[in-house]
Motif scaffolding. Structure first.
Motif, short mmCIF file in Angstrom:
data_model
loop_
_atom_site.label_atom_id
_atom_site.label_comp_id
_atom_site.label_asym_id
_atom_site.label_seq_id
_atom_site.Cartn_x
_atom_site.Cartn_y
_atom_site.Cartn_z
N SER A 187 0.81 -1.22 0.00
CA SER A 187 0.00 0.00 0.00
C SER A 187 0.85 1.27 0.00
N LYS A 188 2.14 1.12 -0.10
CA LYS A 188 3.03 2.28 -0.02
C LYS A 188 2.56 3.40 -0.95
N GLY A 189 2.37 4.56 -0.39
CA GLY A 189 2.00 5.71 -1.20
C GLY A 189 0.54 5.71 -1.63
N LYS A 190 -0.14 4.61 -1.44
CA LYS A 190 -1.53 4.56 -1.87
C LYS A 190 -2.46 4.41 -0.67
N SER A 191 -1.87 4.41 0.50
CA SER A 191 -2.67 4.18 1.69
C SER A 191 -3.79 5.20 1.80
N THR A 192 -4.95 4.73 2.15
CA THR A 192 -6.05 5.65 2.35
C THR A 192 -6.34 5.84 3.83
N THR A 193 -5.63 5.09 4.67
CA THR A 193 -5.82 5.23 6.10
C THR A 193 -5.14 6.52 6.56
N THR A 194 -5.90 7.44 7.09
CA THR A 194 -5.29 8.64 7.60
C THR A 194 -5.07 8.48 9.10
N ALA A 195 -3.87 8.06 9.44
CA ALA A 195 -3.56 7.85 10.84
C ALA A 195 -3.40 9.20 11.52
N SER A 196 -3.75 9.26 12.81
CA SER A 196 -3.50 10.52 13.50
C SER A 196 -2.06 10.51 13.99
N ILE A 197 -1.53 11.70 14.20
CA ILE A 197 -0.13 11.82 14.60
C ILE A 197 -0.01 11.39 16.07
N SER A 198 0.74 10.34 16.31
CA SER A 198 0.90 9.82 17.66
C SER A 198 2.23 10.21 18.28
N ALA A 199 3.24 10.36 17.43
CA ALA A 199 4.57 10.72 17.93
C ALA A 199 5.08 11.91 17.16
#
Ligand code: ADP
Ligand code: MG
Length: 254
Positions: free
Chosen positions: A102-114
């Motif tokens: 999924s590199k570069g195509k990820s649709t998961t928008t993770a929140s910034i944890s660190a």
């Protein structure tokens, strides 16, 4: 333990509320605390550096830490390994996705944890590279943000792909916060790298604003690394950390 501390000229100041720090003298002591994929990142090294040996047991149990050690002493992995160990389990949607595919195509928008705050663009890029390498097996992305270049690609990366880890210089992080594309409210692992250098460069106000934008101190682990321990760095630690353990490698006479 005391022979090790003495041999490496290590001083550890422990607040009365915490238990003593037992340095990890070998990488195998990490096994019960971190996933195997993180351990693999250490394959080419023989043993922990003194700052790693002392920072890991404390950061992995959730303590706030001040690490004072000279350049080249392995501080990036001292905070990078516990950062990924801490945020990897809390982002299962990332673990289940194959990061290679999924590199570069990820649709998961993770929140910034660190969040890692660094004094220069070069340092931010270097640290971002390490965080990318550490986070890859877990599908945890890192984004580097720094000034002197077009802001748009950084904004797009934050908005569209998102990242679990952001590494950046204070001015640009502030800009992106002001523009509403860098939400730090879920940052539970915060690192100030080369704190003394950042204060020398006049970043104190920016740093304070950025830190205030992160999760509150009770929900957050805050680490500060510095080559020296001047009054201005002490004040930052006093404001933004909770009962920090202070580890000094080298002369404690700073
Ligand atoms: P610092 O941030 O303290 O200046 P770095 O984290 O940049 O130091 O590390 C300096 C170098 O040491 C890097 O090339 C890194 O890969 C290497 N290094 C890190 N940990 C170890 C270790 N345990 N043994 C040997 N080399 C290491
Ligand atoms: Mg460094």
């Amino acid at each position: 333990v005391s022979a090790y501390l003495k041999a490496h000229n290590i001083t550890i100041h422990t607040p009365s509320s915490s238990t003593a720090v037992v340095p990890m003298l070998s990488f195998s002591q990490l096994d019960e605390h971190i996933p195997q994929a993180l351990r693999d990142a250490l394959k080419s090294f023989k043993e922990p550096t003194p700052i790693q040996a002392c920072a890991w047991p404390t950061t992995l149990r959730g303590d706030d830490v001040v690490g004072i050690a000279e350049t080249g002493s392995g501080k990036t992995l001292a905070f990078g390994i516990p950062a990924i160990a801490r945020i990897a389990p809390s982002t299962p949607q990332c673990v289940s996705q194959n990061s290679k595919k999924s590199k570069g195509k990820s649709t998961t928008t993770a929140s910034i944890s660190a969040l890692v705050i660094a004094p220069t663009r070069e340092l931010a890029i270097q640290t971002h590279d390490t965080m990318t390498m550490l986070g890859e097996p877990f599908g945890l992305r890192s984004i580097a943000v720094f000034g002197g270049v077009d802001k748009e690609p950084q904004k797009r990366a934050l908005r569209e792909a998102g990242a679990a880890v952001v590494v950046g210089t204070p001015g640009r992080i502030m800009d992106l916060m002001d523009e509403g594309v860098c939400d730090l409210s879920r940052v539970t692992y915060l690192v100030l790298d080369e704190a003394d250098r950042m204060l020398d460069k006049g970043f104190e106000n920016d740093i304070r604003k950025i830190m205030k934008g992160c999760a509150p101190v009770e929900q957050r682990q805050t680490l500060m690394f510095s080559a020296t321990w001047p009054e201005a760095v002490r004040r930052l630690a006093a404001t933004f950390q909770r009962n920090p353990i202070r580890i000094t490698v080298g002369s404690d006479d700073l």
